[in-house]
Design an enzyme around this catalytic site. Structure first.
Site: not given
Ligand code: G3I
Length: 366
Positions: A174, A215, A251, A282, A284
């Site tokens: 990105e 990516n 997405h 990725e 969905d």
């Molecule tokens: O692990 C913590 C947990 O301890 C806490 O209690 C909870 C409360 O919000 O947060 C948890 O962390 C979260 C993490 O996902 C794991 O679930 C973060 O807040 C959350 O921001 C994070 O989101 C991820 C996101 O990237 C961050 O930018 C998504 O799961 C993940 O699917 C998403 O993936 C990205 C790719 O890496 C890049 N391309 C876009 C894609 C979708 O946004």
């Protein structure tokens, strides 16, 4: 008597057919598998993975750490249906590199161990990004040289740790903004344009056999941003930077914005013509459901988009990776991200039952 015998034979056949059908969801069962080129049946003719193996396609999914460790059915469906995995979060800096001098490989190792035990490939995600970075990295005014050193140490340490257990890496994620020019990130602002080429050179030096990806999201169609990415990677190729592939994140939504088959194919083609592989990395397809359930019509629209994406990939000269951003609606980033507005974006529902999108993918592989 002859009529009675025929009746009995018919009744027996009906009973046997019924007894053989033990799939979780009869309504949406995939079609039976044909023999492969050697005349044998697929390894498991009832799974996406079986079909993908026969077609020589990598069918992957992002994997979330918590359900992998705590939910048996998650691991069961994952290893049954996919031949490739991408860590959804655990190889990002905030998990894997929590302080400047320490690395946390445990969660990534769990996934790589699972992949290895089940003969699956691993697509590493992601070495250089502006998001999910730890505060030790972001909240500092590094000099250009120091940040270069930090980036190099990170890439070498992570890529070396996994060696040939990780076959592909998202090296830079990105880096282009929506308008098509460089996104202002800690890397861009401190090191400048050169950081992308440098990241690829370091990753290639650490593992010359890995497939190295640039990516990004919002680049499945032909638009300012995908033009910006095209210019970026063409420039890297011209400079003989060791980049191998472009990842189209994908997405998408049933509410519009998904590319047509022609547009997507044309886009993949122009990257292929640069000598680069393309991966759908990725995928969905979110549905605007709020608190409700998706309608049959929405599920069909979703299935059509999944089908179109895989069709374009399979028809392309070089599209070797088709990865979804998760597989069950029970664990998807979409509801959180959209404040509950959207959901149901994946190919299994929350109970791990097949959705029409699953069957659409089987149809394309068939
Ligand atoms: O692990 C913590 C947990 O301890 C806490 O209690 C909870 C409360 O919000 O947060 C948890 O962390 C979260 C993490 O996902 C794991 O679930 C973060 O807040 C959350 O921001 C994070 O989101 C991820 C996101 O990237 C961050 O930018 C998504 O799961 C993940 O699917 C998403 O993936 C990205 C790719 O890496 C890049 N391309 C876009 C894609 C979708 O946004």
């Amino acid at each position: 008597m002859r009529n009675l015998t025929l009746l009995l034979v018919f009744a027996l056949a009906v009973t046997l057919i019924g007894a053989c059908d033990s799939s979780p969801n009869n309504d949406t069962d995939p079609d039976p598998a044909p023999p492969d080129s050697t005349g044998q049946q697929n390894p498991d003719p009832t799974t996406l993975r079986g079909w993908a193996d026969s077609a020589g396609v990598n069918i992957g999914t992002a994997v979330a750490d918590n359900p992998l460790r705590t939910e048996d059915q998650y691991a069961e469906v994952l290893t049954r249906e996919f031949n490739q995995v991408t860590p959804e979060n655990v190889m990002k800096w905030n998990t894997i590199h929590p302080s400047r001098d320490s690395y946390n490989f445990g969660p990534g190792d769990t996934l790589v161990d699972t992949a290895e035990a089940n003969d699956m490939d691993v697509h590493g995600h992601t070495l250089v990004w502006h998001s999910q970075n730890p505060s030790w990295l972001e909240d500092n005014s590094w000099s250009e040289d120091t940040l270069k050193t930090i980036m190099e140490d990170h890439i070498r340490t992570v890529v070396n740790h996994y060696g040939d257990r990780v076959q592909e890496w998202d090296v830079v994620n990105e880096a282009i903004g929506d308008g098509g020019s460089r996104r202002p990130t800690i890397w861009q602002n401190t090191i400048g344009d050169e950081y992308i080429a440098e990241a690829f050179r370091i990753a290639d030096d650490a593992n010359p056999d890995a497939t190295l990806y640039y990516n990004d999201y919002g680049i499945t169609g032909l638009n300012n941003k995908s033009d910006g990415v095209y210019d970026l990677v063409r420039n890297l190729v011209e400079q003989e930077v060791p980049i191998d592939a472009v990842g189209l994140q994908a997405h998408l939504s049933t509410d519009g914005g998904a590319p047509s088959l022609e547009e997507l194919s044309e886009n993949i083609q122009r990257f292929n013509e640069l000598g680069l592989e393309v991966g759908i990395t990725e995928l969905d397809v979110a549905i605007p459901i709020g608190d409700g359930e998706p309608t049959d019509e929405q599920l069909q629209t979703q299935a059509d988009i999944y089908e179109r994406m895989l069709t374009a990939c399979m028809e392309a000269d070089d599209c070797s990776n088709f990865t979804m951003w998760g597989f069950t609606d029970r664990h998807s980033w979409i509801p959180n991200f959209s404040d509950g507005e959207d959901g149901a974006a994946l190919i299994f529902d929350e109970s791990y039952d097949y959705k029409p999108a699953y069957n659409a993918l089987i149809r394309v592989l068939n």
